[in-house]
Design an enzyme around this catalytic site. Structure first.
Site, mmCIF file in Angstrom:
data_model
loop_
_atom_site.group_PDB
_atom_site.id
_atom_site.type_symbol
_atom_site.label_atom_id
_atom_site.label_comp_id
_atom_site.label_asym_id
_atom_site.label_seq_id
_atom_site.Cartn_x
_atom_site.Cartn_y
_atom_site.Cartn_z
ATOM 1 N N GLU A 1 -30.710 -26.034 -54.711
ATOM 2 C CA GLU A 1 -31.371 -24.816 -55.154
ATOM 3 C C GLU A 1 -31.427 -24.730 -56.686
ATOM 4 O OE1 GLU A 1 -30.230 -20.180 -54.345
ATOM 5 O OE2 GLU A 1 -30.054 -21.567 -52.674
ATOM 6 N N HIS B 1 -33.722 -17.148 -51.384
ATOM 7 C CA HIS B 1 -32.350 -16.626 -51.466
ATOM 8 C C HIS B 1 -32.364 -15.096 -51.586
ATOM 9 C CE1 HIS B 1 -28.060 -18.074 -52.488
ATOM 10 N NE2 HIS B 1 -28.011 -16.891 -51.919
ATOM 11 N N ARG C 1 -24.478 -21.450 -47.449
ATOM 12 C CA ARG C 1 -24.740 -22.164 -48.691
ATOM 13 C C ARG C 1 -25.581 -23.374 -48.360
ATOM 14 N NH1 ARG C 1 -24.252 -18.334 -51.245
ATOM 15 N NH2 ARG C 1 -22.680 -17.789 -52.814
#
Length: 315
Positions: free
Chosen positions: A263, A281, A234
């Site tokens: 993000e 991602h 993450r």
């Protein structure tokens, strides 16, 4: 039962859901807004959310008598959901472990090779028309085979990365994990400092308050100048500002990132660096993988609807 699916999903998943539930499929690819988050708890029995749908304690507090009884998260990571607050509100939370393991490990290897061998930089050179031909000292990178891999986290994904690196590239594997374990492959559990001193460091821990900024200025200072850092966990596990400073100052050779602290915002300081591989991602971005994730989330929804134990309830 009325089900909200918060983002477009593969057709096979949507059709399977519609065969069993009264489905409302949101067509936006953006996360739920503040108003939509609260409405999802008020107006639906079940919700299938995903990364970016920020179910904070404040959201649950604003809906004191929610209709929703289950948040069946699409994804293994659920740090966007305050699971403690959800439980206090009488709402269960599930995730999709296992379905994402191999695809995420593959992206880790993609980032390792691209960053070590400067592939992104090389492609930009060719596309720009600036390449003037091969020569012996051109774009020399890090030879991965036989190097030491330091894994931060040795869960399913960490173990899959370790297998690929050890058996595929002959890498020596060391790992740091919060609990002692035997991964069932040649790997040595070590303190964080020793794992960070490897040639290639891969971050593969779960997100959440316990791991936020685990990789900070102090941890990055333990890395070798020729080493590279890879993050497929993450974004906020790595202190992005500290990483940028370390890269700008030449304290590590490069980084490969599939996730970002804020993000989808990526700092210009990162995009300006040539020695950083930046992916949007892509960890699980394969049709069969995303379909498997959706069907696993659906299994959790069906179990709830049928009064059965949830297959993937989060702690």
């Amino acid at each position: 039962m009325r089900l909200l699916i918060t983002r477009p999903l593969p057709d096979a998943v949507v059709q399977a859901a519609r065969a069993r539930f009264d489905v409302v499929l949101r067509d936006s690819t953006a996360p739920l807004t503040e108003a939509e988050l609260r409405a999802s708890l008020r107006d639906f029995d079940l919700v299938l959310p995903t990364l970016g749908d920020l179910y904070t304690a404040a959201v649950f507090a604003d809906v004191p008598a929610p209709r929703a009884r289950l948040l069946a998260n699409f994804g293994v990571g659920y740090n966007h959901i305050d699971a403690t607050a959800a439980r206090a509100a009488g709402i269960a939370v599930t995730n999709t472990p296992g379905a994402v393991t191999d695809a995420t490990a593959d992206i880790a290897l993609t980032l390792i090779l691209m960053t070590a061998r400067r592939a992104g930089e090389g492609e930009r050179l060719v596309r720009s028309g600036g390449w003037q031909g091969w020569h012996p000292a051109q774009m020399l990178g890090l030879h991965v085979s036989g190097k030491r891999l330091g894994l931060i986290g040795m869960g399913r994904i960490g173990q899959a990365i370790a297998r690929r690196c050890h058996y595929g590239f002959g890498m020596e594997v060391v790992f740091h994990n919060r609990s002692a374990l035997d991964p069932g492959l040649p790997a040595t559990q070590v303190p964080l400092a020793q794992a960070m001193a490897a040639d290639v460091v891969v971050v593969a821990v779960p997100g959440g308050p316990a791991t936020r900024h685990l990789i900070n200025t102090e941890a990055l200072a333990l890395m070798q100048p020729h080493a590279i850092l890879i993050n497929i966990a993450r974004g906020d596990v790595v202190d992005e500002a500290a990483l940028i400073a370390a890269l700008q100052q030449g304290r590590l050779a490069g980084a490969g990132l599939d996730v970002y602290e804020f993000e989808p915002r990526v700092p210009k300081a990162l995009t300006d660096l040539e020695n950083v591989t930046l992916l949007p991602h892509l960890g699980t971005a394969a049709l069969e993988v995303r379909t498997a994730m959706g069907l696993m989330a659906l299994d959790n929804l069906l179990a709830y609807a049928e009064g059965k134990p949830l297959p993937n309830a989060v702690p």
